[in-house]
Design an enzyme around this catalytic site. Sequence first.
Site, mmCIF file in Angstrom:
data_model
loop_
_atom_site.group_PDB
_atom_site.id
_atom_site.type_symbol
_atom_site.label_atom_id
_atom_site.label_comp_id
_atom_site.label_asym_id
_atom_site.label_seq_id
_atom_site.Cartn_x
_atom_site.Cartn_y
_atom_site.Cartn_z
ATOM 1 N N ASP A 1 0.820 -1.073 0.024
ATOM 2 C CA ASP A 1 -0.063 0.201 -0.005
ATOM 3 C C ASP A 1 0.861 1.250 0.067
ATOM 4 O O ASP A 1 1.393 1.739 1.010
ATOM 5 C CB ASP A 1 -0.869 -0.030 1.326
ATOM 6 C CG ASP A 1 -1.837 1.160 1.193
ATOM 7 O OD1 ASP A 1 -2.206 1.794 0.400
ATOM 8 O OD2 ASP A 1 -2.389 1.592 2.413
ATOM 9 N N GLU B 1 -1.206 -1.250 -5.082
ATOM 10 C CA GLU B 1 -2.444 -0.349 -5.189
ATOM 11 C C GLU B 1 -2.512 0.794 -5.960
ATOM 12 O O GLU B 1 -1.237 1.460 -6.106
ATOM 13 C CB GLU B 1 -3.287 0.103 -3.852
ATOM 14 C CG GLU B 1 -4.311 0.498 -3.966
ATOM 15 C CD GLU B 1 -4.985 1.096 -2.647
ATOM 16 O OE1 GLU B 1 -5.893 0.255 -2.452
ATOM 17 O OE2 GLU B 1 -4.632 1.901 -2.117
ATOM 18 N N ASP C 1 -2.425 0.630 7.373
ATOM 19 C CA ASP C 1 -1.892 0.620 6.042
ATOM 20 C C ASP C 1 -1.276 -0.797 5.737
ATOM 21 O O ASP C 1 -1.383 -1.424 4.635
ATOM 22 C CB ASP C 1 -0.291 1.511 6.234
ATOM 23 C CG ASP C 1 -0.738 2.855 6.583
ATOM 24 O OD1 ASP C 1 -1.442 3.347 5.454
ATOM 25 O OD2 ASP C 1 -0.234 3.699 7.200
#
Length: 172
Positions: A7, A66, A138
């Site tokens: 992420d 992502e 996260d």
Amino acid sequence: MRVLGIDPGLRNMGWGVIDVDGSRLSHVANGTCHSLGKDLGQRLLSLHEQLTDIVHRYRPDTAAVEQTFVNKDGAGTLKLGQARAIALLVPAQAGITIGEYAPNSVKKTVVGVGHAAKEQVQHMVKMQLPGADLTGPDAADALAIAICHAHHTASSGALAIAMAAADARARA
């Protein structure tokens, strides 16, 4: 197959590692890389070094990152893009294939709803990876990205390609 989910973030870059055996997922590790330094170059270098250590330590077969979205703050979007470049560069340097997923795709895969709240994502990550101790939001997002990639690679036939690449790296 071992999957690394990332992420991206300039201040906090979440990461999560899972093992995939058929339809069975198991948690390996998760955490957050925190950028260090005063200027952008130092911060990016610290993220690169930390993520490189994670790749060497856990030796994933494939990775997923992502995709970022453009927000109202152009400078913030650009900085996030630079952190995302580190998230793509490190696995690529290790010869690892990388999947990229939009946030809504990750949420839809993990929760079943494309606009799920962070709390829903964390809950479903815990459900799909029993016993996983999430180190923060996260890291939970990174595990969700890894789960999404595991489901997409299994359904697309990319699993065989990732496994062949892992075997080739192991023999080298």
